[in-house]
Structures are given as structure tokens and as C-alpha cells.
Design a protein around this motif. Structure first.
Motif, PDB file in Angstrom:
ATOM      1  N   PRO A 279      33.473  37.091  38.837  1.00  0.00           N
ATOM      2  CA  PRO A 279      33.557  38.262  37.959  1.00  0.00           C
ATOM      3  C   PRO A 279      32.189  38.726  37.467  1.00  0.00           C
ATOM      4  CG  PRO A 279      35.248  36.665  37.387  1.00  0.00           C
ATOM      5  CD  PRO A 279      34.360  35.994  38.393  1.00  0.00           C
TER       6      PRO A 279
ATOM      7  N   ASN B 224      36.186  41.419  44.290  1.00  0.00           N
ATOM      8  CA  ASN B 224      35.279  42.217  43.462  1.00  0.00           C
ATOM      9  C   ASN B 224      35.202  43.693  43.837  1.00  0.00           C
ATOM     10  OD1 ASN B 224      34.722  40.113  41.800  1.00  0.00           O
ATOM     11  ND2 ASN B 224      32.528  40.043  42.207  1.00  0.00           N
TER      12      ASN B 224
ATOM     13  N   TYR C  83      36.018  46.381  41.119  1.00  0.00           N
ATOM     14  CA  TYR C  83      35.052  47.018  40.210  1.00  0.00           C
ATOM     15  C   TYR C  83      34.610  48.390  40.714  1.00  0.00           C
ATOM     16  CZ  TYR C  83      34.527  42.475  37.892  1.00  0.00           C
ATOM     17  OH  TYR C  83      34.755  41.309  37.199  1.00  0.00           O
TER      18      TYR C  83
END
Length: 302
Positions: A94, A191, A194
Motif C-alpha cells: 500500500p 496497486n 490507486y
């Protein structure tokens, strides 16, 4: 790694429900890059580079993308200037966790720096800028090709493909997803969330001295040929194909059709104060000498 008759067709770092034909699947173990600031050279005035999401880090942390990024800056930056790059795991750790490490790394440098953040590196930087102590060490910032609002390509990566199958242009989308994956444009990883539209990110605090660099691919032949010759050939080809595909999927008047092959122009320039490079693509924002020279001017003047 999924194969179809011995040919790799899809790479992922998490278990998925395959939406393609395959005859074999194998597992490969990899080590995530250690998050740290790497010093390229010393100098009184310094630039810190922050790279974007890097699908090839599964083969080792120091990829061609990072090498090209560093080498371009190292060759053009005035000799009295320092140069650093923040290496970090981009695929599944993260950004909120990585941001804490970047804060510590900058504080350890204990000097004012300019920051050039490419692609998702700019999203990471938005998290880091929430730290007041970190902001004291920042001089100027350039967000280069940062998808402030997201990019539709990331949505295609993270969406359940069984839902996408109902899209009227699913055949095209499926072909592009498979092509981009096998060409290392992306690897299926958490990811990418994002980078999607609708994912909430922290705002840029007030009184931050920053500029947005954005690129827009031009359709004219001379512009395309010039870009292929002057920058990385294979990344340019892949981004040209993605840009053409976006124009097929979305109507001509869509905001998505003006892009750098990866990020829509309106997303990269969302916060204003932008400089748009016509005829360049997403990779160029990290490796083009023309663009890096403009960044140096912004950081240090003529």
C-alpha cells in the motif's frame, strides 16, 4: 504466469479467474524492492526522482525503466547538483505504508530537495505531502504524467473481467489487455487501484510550489516517427497502440481521447499550472531529454 501452447499470455501477482484461454500456469517467486533513497551523486542543490508503477520489478528492482530515468537526468543535470531516486515496491505494498518510509528517507537527507515524480510516483507523493515535517524539506515539485483523477486503463485492469464481458467492445478491450500485459505495459496487481477513476486520494496541500507536466500523443506521422527515433522505441510503439485503442473504445468527443497513451490529459493537468508536451507519450515524461531539460529549468532557472 499463464501460457497457451507454450506462449506466455498473462502475468499476475495475485490469483485471478482467467478470462482467456490457457494450457498451463506456473508460479515464479520474486522479492519486492526494498524502499530506500538511492544516491546517484552528491551536490548542493538536489533532485529526487520518484518512479511510477513498474511491472518489471518482479524481475529485479533495478529495471530498464529506472535506468533510463536515472541516466537521462544524470546526463543533463548540472554537475553541481545532487541526484537521488526513491526505489520502492510498486505492485502490492500500500502507498500509505510506502509514504511513511519516504518521509523518513527525506528527513534523513536533511536538506531541501526538488522532486520529480513520474506517473504513480505523483500519487505516492500526494500521500507523503500530508506530513508537515516532510514539506519543510521540499523546494519545488513536478508531477509528470500523474493520473490525479485516474486513468481508464487502470479500471480495465482491476475490474472483474466477467463484468467487462458485457461491454459492447469487449473483444477489443480483451485483446488490448492481453497485448499490454504480455508487452510488460502492466502486470495484474492490486496497486493499480490507486490509478483508477473513483479512488479517493489525499489533496495537494496549499502553498506547495508545483507544476504538472503532461504529454499528448499527436496522430501526425512525422511526430510519431520523431518520437520513435528520439526515445525508447518499444515503449513508444506500445503507447501509440494504446492511444489508438482508446480512440476506438471511446467516442471522439470523450475526454479520454487526448492522452499520452496511458493517462488522459485532463487527469494529468487537473490541478492546473501545467506544461503540455505535444507529440510526446507517457514514457517520454521520464526519459525524454527535451522534457527533462524543461524540468531542470523549472527547478534551477536558465
Amino acid at each position: 504466469m499463464y501460457y497457451n501452447n507454450g506462449i506466455p499470455v498473462y502475468r499476475t501477482i495475485k490469483e485471478i479467474k482467467p478470462f482467456f484461454e490457457y494450457t498451463k500456469v506456473s508460479e515464479v517467486y520474486w522479492e519486492r524492492p526494498v524502499p530506500e533513497i538511492v544516491k546517484i551523486r552528491d551536490g548542493e542543490l538536489s533532485v529526487v526522482l520518484i518512479h511510477g508503477i513498474d511491472p518489471m520489478e518482479v524481475n529485479g528492482s533495478w529495471t530498464l525503466y529506472k535506468e533510463y530515468f536515472v541516466n537521462t537526468w544524470n546526463s543533463l543535470l548540472p554537475k553541481n547538483c545532487g541526484l537521488y531516486i526513491f526505489i520502492y515496491p510498486t505492485l502490492d505494498v500500500p502507498l500509505e505504508e510506502t509514504a511513511k518510509i519516504l518521509v523518513d528517507e527525506i528527513i534523513k537527507l536533511n536538506k531541501k530537495v526538488n522532486i520529480y515524480a513520474h506517473s504513480m510516483g505523483g500519487i505516492l507523493l500526494r500521500y507523503v505531502l500530508q506530513n508537515e515535517e516532510f514539506r519543510e524539506f521540499v523546494n519545488k515539485i513536478i508531477f509528470a504524467g500523474t493520473p490525479h483523477l485516474g486513468t481508464p486503463l487502470a479500471n480495465f485492469v482491476v475490474l472483474d473481467k466477467s463484468v467487462l464481458k458485457f461491454h459492447p467492445k469487449w473483444d477489443i478491450i480483451k485483446t488490448v489487455i492481453l497485448m499490454a500485459n504480455t508487452a510488460w505495459v502492466f502486470i495484474d496487481a492490486p496497486n493499480y487501484k490507486y490509478l483508477t477513476f473513483g479512488f479517493e486520494k489525499p489533496e495537494i496541500p496549499e502553498n506547495i510550489n508545483f507544476m504538472n507536466f503532461a504529454a499528448k500523443i499527436n496522430a501526425n506521422t512525422s511526430s510519431i516517427v520523431k518520437n520513435l527515433i528520439n526515445t525508447d522505441f518499444f515503449s513508444s510503439i506500445a503507447l501509440q497502440i494504446l492511444e489508438s485503442t482508446i480512440k476506438i473504445i471511446y467516442p471522439k468527443d470523450s475526454d479520454f481521447t487526448q492522452n499520452d497513451g496511458m493517462v488522459p490529459l485532463f487527469s494529468a493537468t487537473y490541478y492546473g499550472n501545467e506544461k503540455v508536451f505535444e507529440g510526446f507519450d507517457h514514457a517520454d515524461l521520464a526519459i525524454s531529454e527535451t522534457i527533462v531539460k524543461e524540468a531542470i529549468k523549472y527547478f534551477f532557472g536558465e
